[in-house]
Design an enzyme around this catalytic site. Structure first.
Site, PDB file in Angstrom:
ATOM      1  N   ARG A   2     -12.185 -23.522   9.327  1.00 33.06           N
ATOM      2  CA  ARG A   2     -11.780 -24.500  10.341  1.00 33.06           C
ATOM      3  C   ARG A   2     -12.642 -24.394  11.595  1.00 33.06           C
ATOM      4  NH1 ARG A   2      -7.615 -27.618   9.550  1.00 33.06           N
ATOM      5  NH2 ARG A   2      -5.996 -27.098   8.068  1.00 33.06           N
ATOM      6  N   LYS A  15     -10.147  -5.295  10.663  1.00 28.66           N
ATOM      7  CA  LYS A  15     -11.256  -4.797   9.831  1.00 28.66           C
ATOM      8  C   LYS A  15     -12.587  -4.720  10.586  1.00 28.66           C
ATOM      9  CE  LYS A  15      -9.238  -5.927   5.407  1.00 28.66           C
ATOM     10  NZ  LYS A  15      -9.496  -6.154   3.994  1.00 28.66           N
ATOM     11  N   TYR A  35      -1.675 -11.394  -2.025  1.00 26.33           N
ATOM     12  CA  TYR A  35      -0.938 -10.959  -3.214  1.00 26.33           C
ATOM     13  C   TYR A  35       0.584 -11.038  -3.018  1.00 26.33           C
ATOM     14  CZ  TYR A  35      -0.525  -6.660  -0.492  1.00 26.33           C
ATOM     15  OH  TYR A  35      -0.265  -5.759   0.508  1.00 26.33           O
ATOM     16  N   GLY A  59     -12.585 -19.613   4.517  1.00 30.10           N
ATOM     17  CA  GLY A  59     -12.191 -18.628   5.521  1.00 30.10           C
ATOM     18  C   GLY A  59     -13.313 -17.657   5.833  1.00 30.10           C
ATOM     19  N   ALA A  60     -13.354 -17.232   7.097  1.00 28.30           N
ATOM     20  CA  ALA A  60     -14.419 -16.329   7.550  1.00 28.30           C
ATOM     21  C   ALA A  60     -13.835 -15.062   8.158  1.00 28.30           C
ATOM     22  CB  ALA A  60     -15.296 -17.050   8.577  1.00 28.30           C
ATOM     23  N   GLY A  61     -12.607 -14.715   7.723  1.00 27.49           N
ATOM     24  CA  GLY A  61     -11.911 -13.558   8.293  1.00 27.49           C
ATOM     25  C   GLY A  61     -12.426 -12.232   7.766  1.00 27.49           C
ATOM     26  N   SER A 120       0.806  -1.226   0.000  1.00 24.23           N
ATOM     27  CA  SER A 120       0.000   0.000   0.000  1.00 24.23           C
ATOM     28  C   SER A 120       0.840   1.279   0.000  1.00 24.23           C
ATOM     29  CB  SER A 120      -0.983  -0.007   1.170  1.00 24.23           C
ATOM     30  OG  SER A 120      -1.938  -1.031   0.979  1.00 24.23           O
ATOM     31  N   LYS A 162     -17.540 -19.619  13.395  1.00 19.53           N
ATOM     32  CA  LYS A 162     -17.346 -18.348  12.669  1.00 19.53           C
ATOM     33  C   LYS A 162     -18.253 -18.246  11.453  1.00 19.53           C
ATOM     34  CE  LYS A 162     -12.750 -16.777  13.940  1.00 19.53           C
ATOM     35  NZ  LYS A 162     -11.423 -16.399  13.437  1.00 19.53           N
ATOM     36  N   GLY A 204      -4.286 -11.785  -5.367  1.00 20.21           N
ATOM     37  CA  GLY A 204      -5.014 -10.616  -4.864  1.00 20.21           C
ATOM     38  C   GLY A 204      -4.476  -9.271  -5.284  1.00 20.21           C
TER      39      GLY A 204
END
Length: 266
Positions: free
Chosen positions: A151, A66, A212, A126-128, A17, A155, A233
């Protein structure tokens, strides 16, 4: 006085970034600097206070903050309210606002790769922090079914409360899909592997990794060996950054040859 912007996360060492935004600040003659801030959760209120006081002019938010940043903000955009996920922070008057440019970044990256997922089946692993944005983008572009596995099953049960249309899968259960998206941080380290078997898929699929850096995770490497379409990504990163830059400066920067050349070896 020079404006100051940050990427907040832990870890952030790998983040591109600063290289992206500092390039645009220079290109558009904006007196500003963009830095990395490897933060601890306990520091979040102080960072928001600095934005309020004008010491920091805006920030991006990445893993694992986030959702954790939300209680410290004054208000959220509709996108962030719907996803309960913030990746961009800016000041409006005396209010600190959380916004979400990940939805745009993901959806536009599919479009830029000429991928039409209308009526297709998607699997998210994934549930992040980025998962709600990906679900929202997939729903917006008319995907027929979205399956999700993680996993920790609890979540994805929590995600189901926010997104009732998603279908939950046990970690070791398989389904046939058109696109699979890695929304975990598994892959940031070279030895990371997602221990799922994709050997019995029929036909060519799309494997999308939100990571990424490194550009070729084990998840993508194995997919490439089996001749599936792979996307990392990076384009999503560029596009979400483009939208964040516009929020802060009212300028929509170009993703042109000069920009891509600048980022080529990262």
């Amino acid at each position: 006085m020079s404006k100051k912007f940050l990427i907040l996360g832990n870890p952030v060492e790998h983040s591109l970034s600063p290289k992206i935004h500092n390039f645009w600040f220079k290109k558009y003659n904006i007196d500003a600097i963009y830095e990395k801030k490897e933060a601890k959760e306990i520091e979040l209120p102080d960072i928001i206070k600095e934005i309020k006081e004008g010491k920091i002019d805006g920030a991006n938010v990445t893993v694992p903050f986030k959702q954790k940043i939300i209680p410290h903000l004054d208000d959220l955009s509709e996108r962030s309210k719907n996803t309960k996920s913030v990746n961009t922070i800016y000041k409006n008057g005396n209010k600190i606002i959380g916004d979400n440019t990940d939805i745009y970044g993901f959806a536009q990256s599919l479009k830029n790769n000429s991928l039409n997922l209308l009526d297709k089946i998607a699997l998210i692993i994934g549930a992040g922090g980025v998962a709600p944005s990906i679900i929202t983008a997939l729903e917006n572009i008319g995907v027929r079914k979205i399956f999700i596995k993680n996993r920790t099953y609890k979540k994805i049960e929590n995600l189901k409360k926010e997104f009732p249309r998603i279908e939950l899968l046990e970690w070791d259960k398989h389904i046939n899909f058109d696109i699979v998206i890695n929304a975990t941080s598994l892959g940031l380290k070279e030895e990371d592997k997602i221990n799922l078997n994709f050997d019995d898929l029929n036909g060519q699929k799309i494997f999308y990794d939100t990571i990424y850096n490194p550009p070729m995770t084990n998840f993508l490497k194995k997919a490439k060996e089996n001749e599936h379409t792979i996307i990392n990504g990076k384009l999503m990163l560029f596009l979400q950054a483009q939208k964040a830059f516009e929020i802060w400066t009212k300028i929509l920067p170009e993703l042109n040859e000069e920009f891509l050349e600048h980022l080529k070896n990262d």
